[in-house]
Structure formats: structure tokens, C-alpha cells
Motif scaffolding. Sequence first.
Motif, PDB file in Angstrom:
ATOM      1  N   GLY A  92       0.808  -1.202   0.000  1.00  0.00           N
ATOM      2  CA  GLY A  92       0.000   0.000   0.000  1.00  0.00           C
ATOM      3  C   GLY A  92       0.849   1.262   0.000  1.00  0.00           C
ATOM      4  N   GLN A  93       1.943   1.239   0.748  1.00  0.00           N
ATOM      5  CA  GLN A  93       2.840   2.391   0.757  1.00  0.00           C
ATOM      6  C   GLN A  93       3.493   2.591  -0.602  1.00  0.00           C
ATOM      7  OE1 GLN A  93       5.319   1.165   3.993  1.00  0.00           O
ATOM      8  NE2 GLN A  93       3.895   1.886   5.562  1.00  0.00           N
ATOM      9  N   VAL A  94       3.893   1.506  -1.242  1.00  0.00           N
ATOM     10  CA  VAL A  94       4.496   1.610  -2.568  1.00  0.00           C
ATOM     11  C   VAL A  94       3.523   2.242  -3.558  1.00  0.00           C
ATOM     12  CG1 VAL A  94       5.303   0.237  -4.542  1.00  0.00           C
ATOM     13  CG2 VAL A  94       6.180  -0.228  -2.242  1.00  0.00           C
ATOM     14  N   GLU A  95       2.266   1.849  -3.497  1.00  0.00           N
ATOM     15  CA  GLU A  95       1.265   2.433  -4.392  1.00  0.00           C
ATOM     16  C   GLU A  95       1.111   3.931  -4.152  1.00  0.00           C
ATOM     17  OE1 GLU A  95      -3.565   2.235  -4.994  1.00  0.00           O
ATOM     18  OE2 GLU A  95      -2.508   0.367  -4.485  1.00  0.00           O
ATOM     19  N   ALA A  96       1.028   4.339  -2.891  1.00  0.00           N
ATOM     20  CA  ALA A  96       0.853   5.758  -2.573  1.00  0.00           C
ATOM     21  C   ALA A  96       2.070   6.574  -2.987  1.00  0.00           C
ATOM     22  CB  ALA A  96       0.587   5.919  -1.075  1.00  0.00           C
ATOM     23  N   ILE A  97       3.253   6.020  -2.768  1.00  0.00           N
ATOM     24  CA  ILE A  97       4.484   6.721  -3.152  1.00  0.00           C
ATOM     25  C   ILE A  97       4.555   6.856  -4.662  1.00  0.00           C
ATOM     26  CG2 ILE A  97       7.010   6.568  -3.184  1.00  0.00           C
ATOM     27  CD1 ILE A  97       6.681   5.037  -0.427  1.00  0.00           C
ATOM     28  N   ALA A  98       4.251   5.774  -5.381  1.00  0.00           N
ATOM     29  CA  ALA A  98       4.328   5.808  -6.846  1.00  0.00           C
ATOM     30  C   ALA A  98       3.336   6.816  -7.420  1.00  0.00           C
ATOM     31  CB  ALA A  98       4.069   4.418  -7.420  1.00  0.00           C
ATOM     32  N   ALA A  99       2.130   6.891  -6.872  1.00  0.00           N
ATOM     33  CA  ALA A  99       1.154   7.855  -7.379  1.00  0.00           C
ATOM     34  C   ALA A  99       1.646   9.284  -7.178  1.00  0.00           C
ATOM     35  CB  ALA A  99      -0.190   7.650  -6.686  1.00  0.00           C
ATOM     36  N   GLN A 100       2.257   9.560  -6.022  1.00  0.00           N
ATOM     37  CA  GLN A 100       2.789  10.893  -5.776  1.00  0.00           C
ATOM     38  C   GLN A 100       3.943  11.214  -6.723  1.00  0.00           C
ATOM     39  OE1 GLN A 100       1.764  13.343  -3.920  1.00  0.00           O
ATOM     40  NE2 GLN A 100       3.535  14.701  -4.168  1.00  0.00           N
ATOM     41  N   VAL A 101       4.812  10.247  -6.951  1.00  0.00           N
ATOM     42  CA  VAL A 101       5.925  10.431  -7.890  1.00  0.00           C
ATOM     43  C   VAL A 101       5.388  10.756  -9.281  1.00  0.00           C
ATOM     44  CG1 VAL A 101       7.730   9.153  -9.124  1.00  0.00           C
ATOM     45  CG2 VAL A 101       7.621   9.063  -6.637  1.00  0.00           C
ATOM     46  N   GLN A 102       4.409  10.000  -9.716  1.00  0.00           N
ATOM     47  CA  GLN A 102       3.848  10.227 -11.054  1.00  0.00           C
ATOM     48  C   GLN A 102       3.166  11.587 -11.141  1.00  0.00           C
ATOM     49  OE1 GLN A 102       1.424   6.725 -11.510  1.00  0.00           O
ATOM     50  NE2 GLN A 102       3.193   5.359 -11.429  1.00  0.00           N
ATOM     51  N   LEU A 103       2.481  11.995 -10.084  1.00  0.00           N
ATOM     52  CA  LEU A 103       1.882  13.327 -10.044  1.00  0.00           C
ATOM     53  C   LEU A 103       2.962  14.400 -10.220  1.00  0.00           C
ATOM     54  CD1 LEU A 103      -0.668  14.689  -7.455  1.00  0.00           C
ATOM     55  CD2 LEU A 103       1.500  15.859  -7.766  1.00  0.00           C
ATOM     56  N   GLU A 104       4.060  14.259  -9.465  1.00  0.00           N
ATOM     57  CA  GLU A 104       5.137  15.249  -9.547  1.00  0.00           C
ATOM     58  C   GLU A 104       5.770  15.264 -10.937  1.00  0.00           C
ATOM     59  OE1 GLU A 104       7.942  14.945  -6.334  1.00  0.00           O
ATOM     60  OE2 GLU A 104       6.360  14.731  -4.836  1.00  0.00           O
ATOM     61  N   MET A 105       5.881  14.112 -11.558  1.00  0.00           N
ATOM     62  CA  MET A 105       6.407  14.059 -12.916  1.00  0.00           C
ATOM     63  C   MET A 105       5.490  14.798 -13.889  1.00  0.00           C
ATOM     64  SD  MET A 105       7.683  10.100 -13.119  1.00  0.00           S
ATOM     65  CE  MET A 105       9.010   9.491 -12.079  1.00  0.00           C
ATOM     66  N   LEU A 106       4.204  14.552 -13.783  1.00  0.00           N
ATOM     67  CA  LEU A 106       3.256  15.216 -14.669  1.00  0.00           C
ATOM     68  C   LEU A 106       3.284  16.733 -14.468  1.00  0.00           C
ATOM     69  CD1 LEU A 106       0.465  12.559 -14.308  1.00  0.00           C
ATOM     70  CD2 LEU A 106       1.400  13.295 -16.512  1.00  0.00           C
ATOM     71  N   GLU A 107       3.303  17.177 -13.229  1.00  0.00           N
ATOM     72  CA  GLU A 107       3.340  18.610 -12.979  1.00  0.00           C
ATOM     73  C   GLU A 107       4.650  19.247 -13.437  1.00  0.00           C
ATOM     74  OE1 GLU A 107       0.157  19.163  -9.317  1.00  0.00           O
ATOM     75  OE2 GLU A 107       2.307  19.408  -8.888  1.00  0.00           O
ATOM     76  N   ALA A 108       5.711  18.442 -13.536  1.00  0.00           N
ATOM     77  CA  ALA A 108       6.988  18.942 -14.047  1.00  0.00           C
ATOM     78  C   ALA A 108       7.033  18.988 -15.568  1.00  0.00           C
ATOM     79  CB  ALA A 108       8.135  18.074 -13.533  1.00  0.00           C
ATOM     80  N   GLY A 109       6.062  18.358 -16.241  1.00  0.00           N
ATOM     81  CA  GLY A 109       6.007  18.389 -17.695  1.00  0.00           C
ATOM     82  C   GLY A 109       6.252  17.071 -18.388  1.00  0.00           C
ATOM     83  N   TYR A 110       6.483  15.996 -17.644  1.00  0.00           N
ATOM     84  CA  TYR A 110       6.594  14.665 -18.247  1.00  0.00           C
ATOM     85  C   TYR A 110       5.198  14.102 -18.502  1.00  0.00           C
ATOM     86  CZ  TYR A 110      11.461  14.404 -16.467  1.00  0.00           C
ATOM     87  OH  TYR A 110      12.786  14.617 -16.179  1.00  0.00           O
ATOM     88  N   ALA A 111       5.032  13.371 -19.607  1.00  0.00           N
ATOM     89  CA  ALA A 111       3.746  12.743 -19.910  1.00  0.00           C
ATOM     90  C   ALA A 111       3.750  11.244 -19.656  1.00  0.00           C
ATOM     91  CB  ALA A 111       3.359  12.997 -21.366  1.00  0.00           C
ATOM     92  N   ALA A 112       4.926  10.639 -19.527  1.00  0.00           N
ATOM     93  CA  ALA A 112       5.022   9.178 -19.405  1.00  0.00           C
ATOM     94  C   ALA A 112       6.244   8.831 -18.573  1.00  0.00           C
ATOM     95  CB  ALA A 112       5.118   8.531 -20.787  1.00  0.00           C
ATOM     96  N   VAL A 113       6.256   7.597 -18.084  1.00  0.00           N
ATOM     97  CA  VAL A 113       7.379   7.148 -17.261  1.00  0.00           C
ATOM     98  C   VAL A 113       7.693   5.694 -17.575  1.00  0.00           C
ATOM     99  CG1 VAL A 113       5.879   6.454 -15.324  1.00  0.00           C
ATOM    100  CG2 VAL A 113       8.293   6.994 -14.903  1.00  0.00           C
ATOM    101  N   GLY A 114       8.982   5.372 -17.534  1.00  0.00           N
ATOM    102  CA  GLY A 114       9.439   4.000 -17.559  1.00  0.00           C
ATOM    103  C   GLY A 114       9.795   3.579 -16.141  1.00  0.00           C
TER     104      GLY A 114
END
Length: 451
Positions: A92-114
Motif C-alpha cells: 500500500g505504501q508503494v502504491e501511494a508513493i508511486a502515485a505521488q511520484v507520477q503526479l510530480e512528474m506530470l506537474e513537471a512536464g513529463y507525460a510518461a514514465v518507464g
Amino acid sequence: MIHARQALLAEGWARDVRLTLADGRIAGIETGAAPQAGDVRVDTLLPALANLHSHAFQRAMAGMAEERQEGRDSFWTWRALMYRFVGRLTPGQVEAIAAQVQLEMLEAGYAAVGEFHYLHHQPDGRPYDDIAEMSRRIFAAAQQSGIGLTHLPVLYSHGGAGRAPLGEGQRRFGNDIERFGVLLEAARAALGALPGDARLGVAPHSLRAVAPEDLAQLVAMQPAGPIHIHAAEQPQEVRDVEAWLGARPVAWLLDNAAVDGRWCLIHATHMTAAESRALAASGAVAGLCPITEANLGDGPFAGPAYVAAGGRFGLGSDSNVLISLTEELRLLEYSQRLRDLGRAVMVAGRGSVGAFLYAAAARGGAQALGRAAGIIAPGRLADLVAVDSTAPALCALPREKLLDGLVFAARDTVVTDVWSAGRHLVREGRHVRRDDILAAFRRAMRELTAD
């Protein structure tokens, strides 16, 4: 429909651009067009970059490893701390951390992640009842954030070069090739819950962690799609692999693994000039992570020779100690300047450094993730980012200098909107689910650090 006052299209800059999106792709482009009722109106539209290399869970330990210990700190002392930290993480912690990371990536201008995903098992090394449990958590995070995901399950079989046994801190990562095949197929089935632009690749962790015969089997398991591998990140790694296999890691891969355009060699920091030229000729992508490489003391990438040879590259946030698209681009060039005592290093011949870095990273990142993106053109995925050219760092610049301003003078706060395969996820600089995702991340961090 999107209307941009100006946009960087595949053929160059254009004014008053109107894009039609359909099924996640760019269906049509009009230039010199007036906005119409219902259009999303933006200032400056660019192809959005893909973040080609991430270990999402490491975001949660940002700032925890910056205290000097007795003796010389290095990548290897950081890794020991990371191993202790990773033993505490729950699904559950991994899921929450990953969602926050992806949010920060999107707000920084990335559209996708590997997502280079090697956190597979329970703390004692036993698989979860669903062997792909941790991959499913990354998928659940991507469903929340909406980011375009290329999932890269990692084969990690050995603790070091020469088939060394896994250490205690590596138990959650470990699989032999047979069990990894089961995990890969389970992840492939689970990926179907994500939008159609999601992709599955494979990632042999490194030549330290995967034996040659297993690498060959793994490539055979994945006859199409991305293949990512860490290579030549640290001098000690280069020495260890050379002592075991009789060749430096990049040279060994090029001679033995049929490296081609679907490969991405992460870091490739410590290459000889001959290796740089050969990697460029292979058509593979060098996955560069300047912030993490600086944070861990890896050293700067050998950029000039690689660029001069036509080498392809993209950017990744790796440890996610700081998620910033503009800072990754800036530090890539500045690391070359500091080493070479020069300016305008990462461009072959003449031209704008910012424009070259941005366009090359957009194309290379899309290639590395198997995404039909990287340029604004009909038929391509609608991976798009809008920036505000009236921001203080950009307002004095003509559009021909805009990418220089973005790379060298701006912060990610100039990003106003981001689309991933047509999903409009960032509006007025904020992710559409920011509050919910951030609240879950904070809860997870309170649990993780409670004692």
C-alpha cells in the motif's frame, strides 16, 4: 480540441495552432486557425518528454541519505542505506508513493514514465500470493495519476558480478529466470487494466545482477518491446564486470547482446570513446539521469563524443530525489561545461543548446519507452505540455530562444497543462487529483516513519 498561440510542430514553430485529438492521438493539426468555443486554450505547446527511468519507491527516502558518515561516502554506502529502507515498505505504501511520484512528474512536464521495477517480493524474499502484487501497485498508481506507463519488471538474480549470491538487502528483488518468467506473464495480464498506451518491457538489472545465459533467455522471452539495463554507472562496476566477463559492460553488451533500437542503456557514464561511438551506431538510447548521477557521485556522461556520433539519449529521474524536468536538462549540459571548462557543449556543430537538448530528449525518451510520441504530428500520441511564455524567465525571448530559456532560466512552474495520450491531467499547473494523491502519500509516509 486544443488551441495554442504557438506550438513546436514536427516541422518547426507555428502560430495559432489548433489540434484535434481522438483516441489518445493527434488526429489533425490546423495552423493559422482561430480558437473556437470549447477549445482548451494555451500559450505555448510542446511535445512532452517521457521520463525513461524511475525507481518510484526511492522518492520516499529523499533527504535521508545526505549526512556524511565516517570515511568516504559513495554510491555503495547510499545503496546499503537504500537496502535497509526498502525492507520496511508495504504494498500500500508503494502504491501511494508511486502515485505521488507520477503526479510530480506530470506537474513537471513529463507525460510518461518507464518504471524500472525491481521491488517484487515480501521482505523475507518470499513472493506474494500474487507474484505480480507489487507490479499491480504500480499499475494502480498509474490509474490514479493517469501517466503513460511503460512497466519494466526487473530480473535481479545475483548480488554482484561473478554470480555472487544475493545479499540480505536484495531478497525482495531476487528471481531466477524461471520464476521471473511467471512474474512477467502475470504482469502482462494485469497490464490490461490500464489504457491502451501502456506498455510492457523487460529490464535485466545489470551485468552485475544477471548472468549472460539468463540475459539471453530474457531477451528471447521479450521478442518485441523495450529492454532496459543499467550499464557502466560506477567505475567499480566497470572493473568488476571486466574482471568477470573479460570486457567492460558496454563493450560486452554491444558484442554479445544484439543491442539495437529497442534497448536503453541506463547511465552509460563510464564509456571509452570507442564505446560511445559504437553505442551511438547501435541505435540504442542512452538513459541519462543527471540529478541522480550528481547526487550519487556517479560522474558526468561523456556527452560530446556521443552527440557528435549521432547518439540518441533521453532523461530519467532515477532515484527521484528531485523531480524536475528543467533541472535534468540544465544539469546535463552544466555537468559537461564543468568538466570541459567550456560552454554550449551538448550540441553538434552550431545551434541552440536548449532546442537540441529538448528535442533530442523528447525523441529518445519516446523511443526508449516504446511510445509513438516525441513530436507533435498527426498519428502520434497526444503527449503534450503547455508552458507560459509570459513567465518572467521567458517573456523577453523570441520563440526561437524559448527552449533555451526553458532549459537554462525557467523552473517547472512555467508548465500550465499536460496531456498524456490525450488525458488532460495537469490544468493551471496542478494535477487534477493532486489533493487525494498527496493526502495518501502523507499517510503512507507517517506510517513508514512512525518508529
